[in-house]
Design an enzyme around this catalytic site. Structure first.
Site, short mmCIF file in Angstrom:
data_model
loop_
_atom_site.label_atom_id
_atom_site.label_comp_id
_atom_site.label_asym_id
_atom_site.label_seq_id
_atom_site.Cartn_x
_atom_site.Cartn_y
_atom_site.Cartn_z
N TYR A 182 0.50 -1.45 0.30
CA TYR A 182 0.08 0.39 0.36
C TYR A 182 0.90 0.62 -0.04
O TYR A 182 0.45 2.22 0.43
CB TYR A 182 -0.88 0.18 1.61
CG TYR A 182 -2.00 -1.29 1.43
CD1 TYR A 182 -2.66 -1.95 0.59
CD2 TYR A 182 -2.42 -0.72 2.52
CE1 TYR A 182 -2.94 -3.28 0.55
CE2 TYR A 182 -4.08 -2.57 2.91
CZ TYR A 182 -3.43 -3.01 1.87
OH TYR A 182 -4.66 -4.59 1.62
N HIS B 125 0.35 -11.79 2.21
CA HIS B 125 -0.51 -10.88 1.15
C HIS B 125 -1.29 -11.94 0.79
O HIS B 125 -2.43 -11.54 0.44
CB HIS B 125 0.15 -9.61 0.99
CG HIS B 125 -0.92 -8.61 0.45
ND1 HIS B 125 -0.37 -7.36 0.18
CD2 HIS B 125 -2.03 -8.43 0.54
CE1 HIS B 125 -1.64 -6.64 0.19
NE2 HIS B 125 -2.57 -7.36 0.23
#
Ligand SMILES: NC(=O)c1ccc[n+]([C@@H]2O[C@H](COP(=O)([O-])OP(=O)(O)OC[C@H]3O[C@@H](n4cnc5c(N)ncnc54)[C@H](OP(=O)(O)O)[C@@H]3O)[C@@H](O)[C@H]2O)c1
Length: 282
Positions: free
Chosen positions: A53, A111
């Site tokens: 991010y 992730h």
């Protein structure tokens, strides 16, 4: 900081995790900083970030600026696909911690599994070892299918504490919720509001919002919580952030839960990301 009495969920390693957290995807820079500081001051204790991010730095700065004790917060970050090799994962964990300006992470997740690359077991082994060194309190995964969980458990002897997967009214993901529960893994919901999609305008949800005097987002978050799922709604609006924390004072009936569950669609994923295919390399 406002005391909000957010309930905790006990993970399979005994760690307590807040039953709701703040998603931070696309919250970056000065604006993101102010939004995350406001959320923490308003009572959010769990914050979800990821190396991918590009905002671990801003989350770390927000934690410091909020003035809240580190021990009262629950910070999650995630390992990118390009660092699944054992040595890379070991360094990536340290780098996440440095960027956040912290001494440890409360939860660290792989992730995506990237099963075609097939290195997620060594990534998890690196996380087990980092946990032993005190760098991570709890270790989990994201977007894992049951067969990926089974390989981790078989090859390392450790079950992840959490599986963070896509769940919202158009993709209730009941299969994964049940498979996780069978393995003692707590399910966390990403895009719990369908990333602000049409689900928020569904008449069934609107009716329930009117009945309970709540906002549509609150109804959807309550549906997650009653399923035993931890949602991490993202909101840059202070008003929505506050509403989203205020979801523990009412209950949907079994029939109302079924009505929301029945909104699910065979192709309901927000971005069509199939964990067996999706590769988040860039
Ligand atoms: N593990 C993974 O692979 C993965 C993938 C995607 C996301 N995530 C995580 O999950 C988090 C949440 O997912 P997301 O950001 O995709 O979407 P989301 O939380 O489902 O939806 C965010 C959208 O909902 C709106 N919203 C928030 N609260 C609302 C309310 N009470 N009423 C009406 N609208 C509301 C927000 O607008 P405002 O900002 O205007 O409030 C924003 O447009 C991410 O931020 C990230 O941390 C993880």
């Amino acid at each position: 900081m406002q005391e909000k009495n957010i309930p905790n969920v006990t993970l399979n390693d005994g760690i307590l995790m807040p039953a709701i957290g703040l998603g931070t995807y696309q919250m970056r820079g000065g604006e993101g900083l102010n939004q995350i500081v406001a959320a923490i001051k308003d009572g959010y204790t769990a914050i979800d970030t990821a190396t991918n991010y590009d905002n671990e730095g801003v989350v770390g700065r927000a934690i410091k600026r909020s003035g809240v004790n580190r021990a009262d917060l629950f910070i999650t970050s995630k390992l990118p696909g390009k660092y699944h090799r054992y040595d890379d994962a070991t360094r990536a964990i340290q780098e996440s911690i440095y960027r956040l300006g912290l001494d440890y992470l409360d939860l660290f997740l792989i992730h995506w599994p990237l099963p075609k690359r097939d290195h997620y077991v060594e990534a998890f082994q690196a996380m087990i070892d980092a946990q032993k060194r005190g760098l991570i309190r709890s270790i989990g995964v994201s977007n894992f299918e049951p067969e990926h969980l089974d390989r981790l458990i078989k090859e390392t002897g450790v079950a992840p504490s959490v599986n963070q997967v896509e769940i919202h009214p158009y993709w209730n993901n009941q299969r994964i919720v049940e498979e996780d529960a069978n393995r003692g893994v707590v399910t966390e919901a990403w895009s719990p509001l369908g990333r602000g999609s049409a689900a928020l305008k569904e008449p069934v949800i609107k009716e329930l919002a009117d009945k309970y005097g709540k906002n549509v987002g609150q109804i959807i978050l309550r549906w997650h919580e009653q399923r035993g799922i931890i949602p991490i709604p993202k909101s840059s609006s202070l008003e929505h952030q506050r509403l989203n924390l205020d979801t523990f004072d009412f209950s949907l009936t079994a029939d109302e839960m079924d009505k929301i569950n029945s909104l699910t669609k065979p192709n309901g994923r927000v971005d069509g990301q199939d964990p067996n295919e999706y590769e988040e390399f860039e």
